[in-house]
Design an enzyme around this catalytic site. Structure first.
Site, short mmCIF file in Angstrom:
data_model
loop_
_atom_site.label_atom_id
_atom_site.label_comp_id
_atom_site.label_asym_id
_atom_site.label_seq_id
_atom_site.Cartn_x
_atom_site.Cartn_y
_atom_site.Cartn_z
N ARG A 1 0.92 -1.23 0.20
CA ARG A 1 -0.29 0.35 -0.32
C ARG A 1 1.22 1.26 -0.25
NH1 ARG A 1 -2.50 -4.09 -0.90
NH2 ARG A 1 -4.64 -4.56 -0.15
N SER B 1 -11.57 0.89 3.85
CA SER B 1 -10.26 -0.24 5.22
C SER B 1 -9.55 1.41 5.76
CB SER B 1 -9.63 -1.01 4.02
OG SER B 1 -10.20 -1.82 3.70
N GLU C 1 -4.91 3.50 6.81
CA GLU C 1 -4.36 3.43 5.52
C GLU C 1 -5.11 4.55 4.59
OE1 GLU C 1 -6.67 -0.03 1.91
OE2 GLU C 1 -5.37 -0.61 3.57
#
Length: 302
Positions: free
Chosen positions: A175, A224, A294
């Site tokens: 990520r 998320s 995130e």
């Protein structure tokens, strides 16, 4: 001298340049302040010319679908760049390769691949956002990530320079990429493998049904919230710390999937972010694990 006189002069554009543009309607949480300037370029040349002429001290920030994002209540200084319809096109280059504009949604990219008999790109169906955002954050789901399918991407740097980058130049990790701040991804070339459209479609339907069953997709959310720490699932750590259903004002930890934060109605961005920080503190105290955001948090506190 008036405040307006102190503002930097904006370069001429062929697209749309708006002062004090509301951002809350453009992000999934439906919260946050305004953009000092919102630029929706007509094409990549328009964006390149604008950034080359823009005062280098003015910050530039790209906005996709606003899914994985908290815009703070004080808004975004500088120029927010939003890639609209001119960048939401997909072109098939060969039997297994697509070129997608930076504003292309994951649903459009994956469905185009399905219709062309290109497998391996189904996972984009499950990620809310645009190709530009996927490339920047190495977006992924269901065991796949952008690094697995990216051939190259075209970016416009903050200086206005256009460059084509290979995956090895992006420094991909989980990520994360090393794409420079202010750079805007205007296209990405993705490669899959030959597959039957019916089989691809069945996999996409399975992914969609699984997401619908497990995630609060019809709520004001940001997707998320925290990255999965090595060896753990973020939601399980949050649940074990007693955070499921936790609230702060109208901000809530989802009871359906506790790695999602929700705006139940009139939450502020500050409340949503503060709730996320409280979750991090509780998880750290309970498990010793420090959760990493995130969701991107940008802008000025209100």
């Amino acid at each position: 001298m008036t405040a307006d006189a102190l503002q930097p002069v904006m370069p001429a554009v062929r697209g749309r340049l708006t002062r004090d543009a509301a951002l809350a309607p453009l992000v999934w949480f439906k919260t946050g302040g305004a953009a000092e300037w919102l630029f929706e370029p007509a094409d990549a040349d328009d964006l390149s010319d604008f950034l080359a002429a823009l005062d280098p001290v003015v910050p530039v920030w790209p906005l996709g679908l606003g899914s994985n994002l908290i815009v703070r209540d004080g808004g975004m200084p500088g120029v927010t760049v939003r890639l609209g319809k001119p960048f939401a096109k997909v072109e098939q280059l060969d039997a297994t390769t697509l070129r997608c504009g930076g504003g292309t949604s994951g649903i459009l990219a994956s469905s185009t691949a399905r219709d062309a008999g290109i497998g391996g790109i189904e996972f984009l169906r499950s990620i809310p956002g645009t190709v530009g955002g996927f490339v920047r954050m190495n977006g992924g789901a269901y065991g796949r990530e952008v690094a697995d399918v990216l051939v190259k991407c075209e970016v416009v740097l903050r200086s206005g320079e256009r460059r084509t980058l290979a995956p090895a130049e992006l420094g991909y990790t989980y990520r994360h990429s090393d794409l420079p701040e202010g750079a805007v991804v205007v296209s990405a070339t993705l490669r899959g493998h030959p597959a039957e459209p019916a089989a691809i479609g069945a996999e996409m339907d399975r992914i969609a049904a699984e997401r619908e069953a497990s995630q609060p997709l019809r709520s004001r959310t940001g997707g998320s919230t925290f990255k999965n720490p090595t060896g753990h699932k973020a939601w399980a750590l949050i649940d074990a710390a007693g955070c499921r259903g936790l609230t702060r004002g109208d901000a809530q930890v989802s009871e359906k999937h506790c790695n999602f934060l929700l705006n139940l109605g009139s939450a502020s961005s500050a409340q949503i972010e503060a709730l996320g920080e409280e979750v991090r503190e509780r998880v750290k105290a309970q498990s010793g694990v420090t959760l990493e955001w995130e969701i991107q948090r940008v802008g000025v506190a209100g």
